[in-house]
Enzyme design. Structure first.
Site, PDB file in Angstrom:
ATOM      1  N   HIS A 436       0.847  -1.192   0.000  1.00 31.14           N
ATOM      2  CA  HIS A 436       0.000   0.000   0.000  1.00 31.14           C
ATOM      3  C   HIS A 436       0.881   1.239   0.000  1.00 31.14           C
ATOM      4  CE1 HIS A 436       1.255   0.080   4.170  1.00 31.14           C
ATOM      5  NE2 HIS A 436       0.832   1.323   4.216  1.00 31.14           N
ATOM      6  N   SER A 438       1.224   5.285   1.474  1.00 29.33           N
ATOM      7  CA  SER A 438       0.769   6.342   2.381  1.00 29.33           C
ATOM      8  C   SER A 438       1.981   7.198   2.712  1.00 29.33           C
ATOM      9  CB  SER A 438       0.123   5.741   3.641  1.00 29.33           C
ATOM     10  OG  SER A 438       1.054   4.942   4.357  1.00 29.33           O
ATOM     11  N   HIS A 578       2.232  -9.243  35.018  1.00 33.29           N
ATOM     12  CA  HIS A 578       1.895  -8.238  34.007  1.00 33.29           C
ATOM     13  C   HIS A 578       3.162  -7.491  33.605  1.00 33.29           C
ATOM     14  CE1 HIS A 578       1.736  -6.004  37.802  1.00 33.29           C
ATOM     15  NE2 HIS A 578       2.010  -4.917  37.085  1.00 33.29           N
ATOM     16  N   SER A 580       5.470  -4.144  31.933  1.00 36.53           N
ATOM     17  CA  SER A 580       5.705  -2.716  31.797  1.00 36.53           C
ATOM     18  C   SER A 580       7.213  -2.489  31.833  1.00 36.53           C
ATOM     19  CB  SER A 580       4.987  -1.946  32.913  1.00 36.53           C
ATOM     20  OG  SER A 580       5.120  -0.555  32.704  1.00 36.53           O
TER      21      SER A 580
END
Length: 895
Positions: A436, A438, A578, A580
């Protein structure tokens, strides 16, 4: 520590340094072992100890030094005296270059007498400059662990198998192309790491490593592996990912102890069923089931394509179903393979300065190019189109990598990118393939390691710091997740400079992210190296803090009490559910969240100087430049032959992509004819590795009656404040001030403006000229006058590059021998009259300026032409002659 001071009989002053653990920074005796840890002057300390207390030092069993140390050569000659030495670590990578990348150590060989260390069982020579393995290593009878990762080894010696007691060998990240047959004689070898080399085949003798439990051959160029691998009955983990394998032996599935076989990212199109159905086999990233191979990204595949070379004034081209190769004047290349476009398609292009409002650089990103816009936006191609974009020095050494970033209309994403350096021009080019069109730009980012985490778990490690590992146990997730890991090394020097605390140290900064919002079902195990100078033997746990930061680095929480921290001699290990930012700090401070935020913000910033220099040949022409901190000296040295002026301003902290202005004050103004001058100021956008340079002509708005003009150029964030004080100093007013810095400028008596009735142009008449055409843009008589004012004594070189003969140049000089200004005008307007009808004359003028070393004038001419082309397009649009286009709509969407 007290025992060490007493044993060595050191003086009071030296004893206090030992007791404080500051002067020696980790040097201590534990029983009869000396652990001399890594720090800048470790060898000097060792030499002092050896000279003062040789009898005690020769008894040590453990020694660790940095091979970046300038006294390493002297120290190597002493090492053979340490007859009791069991562990020797001579690692590099502890110093950093001007770009912040780890520097390999200077070690290229070892003294032959090292072979006399009969007790040595552990030898670590990682991150050095070894091109061959020192022969003395092969005569160490007790050696069991050998690490030579991150060196430049191209081969191992033929008698490498003589290390009969070796149990662990790591040669990761070298340039090995083959292995000696004798490697099969290492009967005791349990762990062999040959990842990230250039191996193309393996000898059959590898199958004789019957004690081997883990074999890592990932990141090589293997197209096959020998059947003898199936003889390794003790093998538990076999890493073959990121190779060129097209087949694997079916017998691998019969290995009784194998719990992991990683075949990801190879060229496997068919896999034996017994392997494909095994639960411990990982096959992602292979073209399984494809009948035709994907076309390789290779320039040779498009040699027969038609080539289009576009001039600087063109902004479009047509692609047909036959395909073509297109080269833009700015150096950007496109390759459209046959069939990429089914019908003829008109492609429009332009390059733009990155607007910080649109191009959101991520933390620690560095921009390496302008923005390339390709229209029609969103057009879909039948085959991938290759784009090659020139870029600045990529700085990919060790901790950074280059990617092409594209805009989808909603967000920016990174493309798979290959970077190469052209052998002739030495310039860097970034290659990518897209379906594509852009917007595209090239950035340098922190190295990003990623993997897919299946339900059975996996292992992810950092290629920047292999000591950082993340272990995902079985059952950690129900569905497959994508995980990314980035590491930012932080040197002890940086920490001390920012915190003003010599005792404050920090580990590398670790960022983990995933494509799921759910926490993991089981804890994920993370291994991080301890901060520099800290080991498991001298660790004070009360000073160690584990920090957790949000993804934007705005808050930093101390989570030391919320996790279970385990320690080895070199690492800290903990578990989380988790992801981070994670950061290990070693400090006496009790509250460090705010300090960590300050340090993190500083690590994101780029310190720059602003420079204002005057041309020696034409003092009214001033060069303004924004220079990154580490390039100030080299830039000034490069410019000193052509420029003079004040010293650089004070250091200023700026973010990548931040906008600022340069304004002339106190009697000095910018030539208002400049197309990029707005209200007496120039606008800059700071990008640390794109040259932010402008050469401008300054003039006095009033007649100073022959006196020199004194003034200043000041730099501001945002709008220029009103009522600028006359006595503005060069120091910053404060952290919240819009004002950055001020440089004084002194100009000689200014020349009269050319073309006015007064001055040297009396009697000169200038015929009306319009070089070029309406579509590409005109250069008018006024434009040529403005250009002429900047030529100075370069006019002869420029005239020759424009095609004038030596005789013409000599005649012009003789006819106007009393007046340099008339020489310049006579040359320039003579050429213009002769070439007025040539449609390519403006491009010839630009080329002549570049060949004459006047890139500043070439850039200004192109800016004038661009304004002319824009006015032409606007006029066409107003009368409704332009074909329907999405240009305006796309530009609005972009902003």
């Amino acid at each position: 520590r007290q025992k060490m001071a007493e044993l060595l009989g050191l003086g009071d002053e030296f004893r206090e340094g030992v007791l404080g653990a500051a002067a020696l920074a980790g040097s201590y005796l534990a029983d009869n072992r000396l652990n001399l840890d890594v720090y800048p002057d470790g060898c000097r300390r060792f030499l002092q100890l050896f000279e003062g207390q040789r009898g005690e030092v020769v008894q040590v069993e453990f020694l660790r030094l940095s091979s970046n140390d300038r006294l390493l050569g002297t120290t190597l000659g002493i090492l053979p005296h340490l007859k009791h030495l069991k562990s020797l670590v001579l690692k590099g990578g502890h110093a950093r270059d001007e770009f912040g990348s780890c520097q390999h150590g200077s070690l290229t060989n070892l003294p032959p007498d090292i072979a006399n260390l009969r007790c040595l069982t552990h030898l670590d020579l990682s991150f050095n400059s070894l091109s061959t393995l020192p022969s003395c290593i092969l005569h160490l009878p007790s050696l069991r662990v050998l690490l030579v990762s991150h060196n430049s080894l191209v081969a191992l010696p033929e008698n490498f198998g003589s290390l009969s007691k070796l149990t662990f060998f790591s040669a990761m990240k070298n340039q090995l192309k083959n292995l000696p047959q004798s490697i099969g004689e290492l009967a005791a070898l349990q762990d062999l790491d040959l990842s990230e080399n250039a191996l193309e085949f393996l000898p059959e003798e590898v199958g004789n490593l019957h004690s081997c439990t883990e074999l890592d051959l990932s990141g090589n160029r293997l197209s096959s592996i020998p059947d003898s691998i199936a003889n390794l009955k003790s093998l538990r983990r076999l890493h073959l990912h990121s190779n060129l394998l097209v087949t694997v032996p079916a017998l691998l599935a019969s290995l009784p102890n194998l719990s992991r076989l990683d075949l990801q990212n190879n060229c496997l199109r068919a896999v034996p069923p017994e392997i494909q159905t095994s639960p411990f086999v990982h096959l992602r990233g292979n073209p399984l089931g494809e009948t035709e191979p994907s076309p390789p990204v290779d320039e040779s595949s498009a040699r027969g394509l038609k080539r289009l070379f576009l001039a600087s004034g063109e902004d479009s081209f047509t692609v047909t179903s036959e395909g073509c190769k297109v080269v833009l004047a700015c150096g950007i290349h496109f390759s459209f393979p046959p069939g990429a476009a089914s019908d003829p398609l008109r492609i429009y292009f332009r390059t733009l300065a990155p607007d910080p409002q649109c191009v959101k650089l991520r933390h620690h990103d560095v921009l390496l190019s302008r923005v390339l816009e390709l229209q029609p936006h969103g057009v879909k191609f039948q085959q991938e189109v290759q784009i090659c974009m020139p870029c600045a020095f990529p700085q990919t050494l060790h901790q950074r990598e280059v990617v092409v970033r594209t805009f989808s209309g909603q967000s920016w994403s990174d493309l798979r990118t290959r970077v190469e350096q052209k052998s002739k021009s030495k310039k860097y080019v970034a290659h990518c393939s897209v379906l594509h069109f852009s917007w595209f730009l090239v950035v340098s980012r922190l190295v990003q390691n990623e993997c897919k985490v299946p339900a059975e778990g996996t292992l992810l490690f950092s290629s920047v710091d292999p000591n950082i590992k993340v272990t995902f146990p079985a059952g950690v997730t129900e569905g497959t997740r994508s995980v990314k890991l980035q590491v930012l090394p932080v040197s002890a020097e940086e920490m001390e400079e920012i915190t003003a605390d010599a005792g404050c140290r920090a580990s590398p900064l670790l960022c983990l992210s995933q494509d799921s919002l759910l926490d993991f079902l089981k804890p994920v195990r993370i291994q991080m190296p301890l901060p520099p100078g800290v080991t498991g033997l001298n660790l004070d746990r009360s000073r160690l803090h584990l920090l957790h930061g949000d993804l934007e680095g705005q808050t930093w929480d101390d989570i030391t009490s919320q996790v279970v921290l385990e320690f080895t001699h070199l690492y800290a290990v903990f578990e989380v559910t988790h992801f981070s930012w994670y950061w290990l700090w070693y400090t006496t401070k009790t509250y460090i969240g705010g300090i960590a935020k300050k340090v993190y913000e500083r690590l994101r910033m780029y310190q720059v100087n602003f420079i204002a220099l005057q041309r020696k040949k034409d003092p009214e022409q001033v060069l303004l430049q924004c220079v990154p901190k580490h390039k100030v000296d080299s830039v000034l040295k490069k410019l000193q032959d052509r420029y003079r002026g004040p010293e650089p301003s004070d250091m200023v902290e700026m973010f990548e992509g931040e906008q600022f202005f340069a304004a002339f004050e106190r009697g000095i103004s910018i030539d208002m004819d400049r197309p990029d001058c707005v209200d007496g100021r120039l606008s800059f956008i700071f990008y640390s590795h794109l040259k932010n340079m402008k050469e401008i002509y300054v003039t006095s708005p009033v007649d100073r009656k022959g006196q020199a003009v004194k003034g200043q150029v000041s730099f501001y964030r945002g709008a220029i404040p009103e009522g600028i004080p006359e006595d503005a100093s060069r120091r910053r007013k404060g952290p919240d001030s819009l004002w950055l810095a001020t440089l004084p400028i002194k100009l000689p008596r200014l020349k009269p403006r050319w073309g006015e009735n007064s001055g040297p142009w009396n009697g000169f008449s200038f015929p009306p000229l319009n070089l070029g055409n309406a579509e590409t843009g005109y250069l008018t008589q006024a434009n040529l006058l403005s250009i002429a004012r900047r030529l100075g004594t370069d006019w002869q070189t420029i005239g020759l590059n424009l095609g004038l003969t030596y005789q013409q140049i000599e005649r012009i000089g003789y006819n106007n021998r009393e007046d340099l200004d008339k020489q310049i005008l006579d040359m320039l307007f003579s050429w213009a009259q002769q070439n007025n009808e040539d449609p390519d004359c403006v491009n010839k003028l630009i080329t002549a300026m570049k060949e004459s070393g006047r890139q500043d004038i070439a850039d200004e001419i192109e800016t004038i032409l661009e304004l002319g082309r824009q006015k032409y397009r606007d006029s066409i649009r107003r009368v409704g002659l332009e074909q329907e286009s999405s240009t305006e709509d796309s530009a609005i969407a972009m902003t």
